[in-house]
Enzyme design. Structure first.
Site, mmCIF file in Angstrom:
data_model
loop_
_atom_site.group_PDB
_atom_site.id
_atom_site.type_symbol
_atom_site.label_atom_id
_atom_site.label_comp_id
_atom_site.label_asym_id
_atom_site.label_seq_id
_atom_site.Cartn_x
_atom_site.Cartn_y
_atom_site.Cartn_z
ATOM 1 N N CYS A 114 -12.125 -6.459 16.354
ATOM 2 C CA CYS A 114 -12.032 -7.833 16.882
ATOM 3 C C CYS A 114 -12.939 -8.815 16.139
ATOM 4 O O CYS A 114 -12.678 -10.008 16.113
ATOM 5 C CB CYS A 114 -12.370 -7.853 18.365
ATOM 6 S SG CYS A 114 -11.314 -6.767 19.325
ATOM 7 N N HIS A 275 -12.960 -15.199 20.084
ATOM 8 C CA HIS A 275 -11.974 -14.120 19.983
ATOM 9 C C HIS A 275 -11.313 -13.976 21.349
ATOM 10 O O HIS A 275 -11.987 -13.959 22.378
ATOM 11 C CB HIS A 275 -12.670 -12.818 19.577
ATOM 12 C CG HIS A 275 -11.878 -11.605 19.912
ATOM 13 N ND1 HIS A 275 -10.574 -11.442 19.484
ATOM 14 C CD2 HIS A 275 -12.158 -10.509 20.669
ATOM 15 C CE1 HIS A 275 -10.113 -10.297 19.953
ATOM 16 N NE2 HIS A 275 -11.046 -9.714 20.674
ATOM 17 N N ASN A 305 -4.336 -10.047 23.326
ATOM 18 C CA ASN A 305 -5.469 -9.873 22.412
ATOM 19 C C ASN A 305 -4.922 -9.361 21.077
ATOM 20 O O ASN A 305 -4.394 -8.252 21.012
ATOM 21 C CB ASN A 305 -6.442 -8.870 23.040
ATOM 22 C CG ASN A 305 -7.660 -8.579 22.185
ATOM 23 O OD1 ASN A 305 -7.631 -8.744 20.977
ATOM 24 N ND2 ASN A 305 -8.722 -8.113 22.822
HETATM 25 N N1 ACO Z 1 -1.799 -2.468 35.967
HETATM 26 C C1 ACO Z 1 -2.093 -2.075 37.206
HETATM 27 N N2 ACO Z 1 -3.192 -1.360 37.513
HETATM 28 C C2 ACO Z 1 -4.006 -1.040 36.510
HETATM 29 C C3 ACO Z 1 -3.768 -1.422 35.179
HETATM 30 C C4 ACO Z 1 -2.601 -2.168 34.926
HETATM 31 N N3 ACO Z 1 -2.272 -2.590 33.689
HETATM 32 N N4 ACO Z 1 -4.770 -0.967 34.394
HETATM 33 C C5 ACO Z 1 -5.628 -0.308 35.190
HETATM 34 N N5 ACO Z 1 -5.161 -0.338 36.469
HETATM 35 C C6 ACO Z 1 -5.773 0.234 37.659
HETATM 36 C C7 ACO Z 1 -6.616 1.446 37.354
HETATM 37 O O1 ACO Z 1 -5.821 2.597 37.306
HETATM 38 C C8 ACO Z 1 -7.559 1.443 38.515
HETATM 39 O O2 ACO Z 1 -6.915 1.997 39.636
HETATM 40 P P1 ACO Z 1 -7.723 2.902 40.695
HETATM 41 O O3 ACO Z 1 -8.788 2.010 41.252
HETATM 42 O O4 ACO Z 1 -6.658 3.299 41.662
HETATM 43 O O5 ACO Z 1 -8.282 4.035 39.901
HETATM 44 C C9 ACO Z 1 -7.792 -0.029 38.804
HETATM 45 O O6 ACO Z 1 -6.678 -0.721 38.208
HETATM 46 C C10 ACO Z 1 -9.083 -0.553 38.211
HETATM 47 O O7 ACO Z 1 -9.205 -0.053 36.886
HETATM 48 P P2 ACO Z 1 -10.326 -0.550 35.901
HETATM 49 O O8 ACO Z 1 -10.124 0.024 34.539
HETATM 50 O O9 ACO Z 1 -11.661 -0.372 36.564
HETATM 51 O O10 ACO Z 1 -9.909 -2.062 35.879
HETATM 52 P P3 ACO Z 1 -10.783 -3.325 35.675
HETATM 53 O O11 ACO Z 1 -10.799 -4.075 36.928
HETATM 54 O O12 ACO Z 1 -12.069 -3.029 35.004
HETATM 55 O O13 ACO Z 1 -9.871 -4.091 34.637
HETATM 56 C C11 ACO Z 1 -9.741 -4.441 32.277
HETATM 57 C C12 ACO Z 1 -9.501 -3.472 33.403
HETATM 58 C C13 ACO Z 1 -8.793 -5.616 32.425
HETATM 59 C C14 ACO Z 1 -9.443 -3.728 30.970
HETATM 60 C C15 ACO Z 1 -11.200 -4.900 32.364
HETATM 61 O O14 ACO Z 1 -12.072 -3.818 32.436
HETATM 62 C C16 ACO Z 1 -11.585 -5.743 31.230
HETATM 63 O O15 ACO Z 1 -11.119 -6.834 31.080
HETATM 64 N N6 ACO Z 1 -12.496 -5.255 30.365
HETATM 65 C C17 ACO Z 1 -12.828 -5.916 29.161
HETATM 66 C C18 ACO Z 1 -12.153 -5.189 28.103
HETATM 67 C C19 ACO Z 1 -11.426 -6.100 27.177
HETATM 68 O O16 ACO Z 1 -11.321 -7.281 27.325
HETATM 69 N N7 ACO Z 1 -10.925 -5.473 26.162
HETATM 70 C C20 ACO Z 1 -10.223 -6.199 25.189
HETATM 71 C C21 ACO Z 1 -10.290 -5.457 23.941
HETATM 72 S S1 ACO Z 1 -11.879 -5.322 23.358
HETATM 73 C C22 ACO Z 1 -12.232 -6.753 22.729
HETATM 74 O O17 ACO Z 1 -11.395 -7.475 22.305
HETATM 75 C C23 ACO Z 1 -13.625 -7.125 22.792
#
Ligand code: ACO
Length: 348
Positions: A114, A275, A305
């Protein structure tokens, strides 16, 4: 000493639009979940066979080169940032050089995910400052769709990423106070495995199956069993919450570093182009820096992204929309796998 300016900019996104609802045909997810957590409404996916990271990079490069008022044959160095190259090797830089019929110039590939585009811009800036090159093509391009898994097991990763490309041409300028004012690069490998794709790679030997008599048992060898492939060992891995926590610290830190270096403050920024990792991350950073909505540009809603392509695509869209004018102070900032993070401050 002379410094560098962006003389031309372009972007390309594939025509295939996939909404959140489209993704819910393949996995258990919903428009509501994706929008609430990431801000993403839709993304573009490249044609499976017709488009590659290089071909998309070329489309963006053609626009940037034309806007810089030069031809492909005037380019004297290529820097290509991507984490999704056409081949494991060679990199996309030489493929672009060949397809665009450029001279036998140097082509450098950047592997900083990224942060790749901002790292690439910084490298190009140094070459311009020393006078080594005069027309550097910097490309960020990604075809994520080829390596993503659209089953429910990978939904936390696959709903986030999209395909596309952006490019700029960097040229020298003698005009005091114009162009790239400074760039700032950082890394911390302590959490390298938190956001990673482990295969193919030399580390993958540890996953090698027992196969008596096969020489690679001792020497290495790049193969996986069907079971290992099906287990997801070759898919991208992300600990989303851990990435979020680190990103919201490092984004503001590296932006403040760039401002401090130039005796400027957050209120002086005309446009921050972060980004496009996640809209929630951008909003958090905006709030921490006390920036107004019109000081931050986001387009993750439309493209997801796009990793190394996200900064140049967003910068180009913002410029085309008239949100960047001559003399404006523009800040680019990125954070990604590695972890690596970086910023660049520009006077347009
Ligand atoms: N649809 C529905 N449910 C989902 C999905 C989805 N696409 N993805 C995960 N879940 C579920 C999980 O299974 C979990 O269910 P459970 O509680 O029954 O086990 C629940 O949602 C929560 O999962 P988490 O992984 O804890 O979800 P979180 O609330 O943290 O959101 C996310 C995930 C959006 C990836 C978040 O952590 C985030 O935004 N992190 C930053 C990462 C990022 O932005 N990465 C981009 C690439 S890296 C970069 O560019 C810097």
């Amino acid at each position: 000493m002379q410094h560098s300016k962006i003389a031309g900019i372009g972007y390309y996104v594939p025509k295939n639009v996939y909404t959140n609802t489209d993704l819910s045909r393949f996995m258990e997810t919903s428009d509501e979940w994706i929008q609430e957590r990431t801000g993403i409404k839709e993304r573009r996916f490249a044609d499976r066979l017709g488009e590659t990271t290089t071909t998309m990079g070329i489309e963006a490069a053609k626009v940037a080169i034309a806007r810089a008022g030069i031809t492909a044959q005037d380019v004297d160095f290529i820097i290509f940032a991507t984490l999704s190259p056409d081949y494991y090797f060679p990199g996309c830089g030489v493929l672009l050089q060949r397809e665009m019929k450029m001279k036998e110039i140097g082509a450098l590939d950047i592997r900083n995910q990224c942060s790749g585009f901002v790292y690439a811009l910084s490298v190009a800036d140094q070459f311009i400052k020393t006078g080594m090159y005069k027309n550097i093509l910097v490309v960020g391009s990604e075809k994520h769709s080829f390596a993503m898994d659209f089953e429910t097991r990978s939904r936390n990763v696959s709903v986030i990423f999209g395909d596309g490309a952006g490019a700029v041409v960097l040229q020298p300028t003698q005009k005091e106070g114009q162009g790239i004012l400074s760039t700032h690069l950082h890394s911390d490998g302590a959490d390298a495995e938190i956001l990673a794709m482990f295969y193919p790679g030399s580390h993958a030997n540890k996953w090698m199956p027992e196969k008596p008599g096969y020489p690679a048992q001792e020497l290495g060898g790049l193969f996986m069993t069907t079971e290992q492939l099906e287990s997801g060992a070759a898919l991208p891995y992300m600990d989303g919450p851990a990435v979020f926590k680190k990103a919201v610290v490092k984004f503001p830190e590296v932006i403040k570093e760039a401002l401090a270096k130039n005796n400027l403050e957050a209120k002086d920024i005309d446009l921050l182009v972060p980004h496009q990792a996640n809209l929630r991350i951008s909003q958090y950073v905006q709030q921490l820096l006390g920036l107004r909505d019109d000081q931050v540009f986001n387009n993750i809603q439309k493209y997801g992204n796009t990793t190394a392509a996200s900064v140049p695509i967003a910068l180009c869209e913002a410029w085309e929309a008239g949100k960047i004018k001559e003399g404006d102070l523009v800040c680019l900032a990125a954070f990604g796998s590695g972890f690596t993070w970086a910023s660049a401050l520009l006077r347009w």
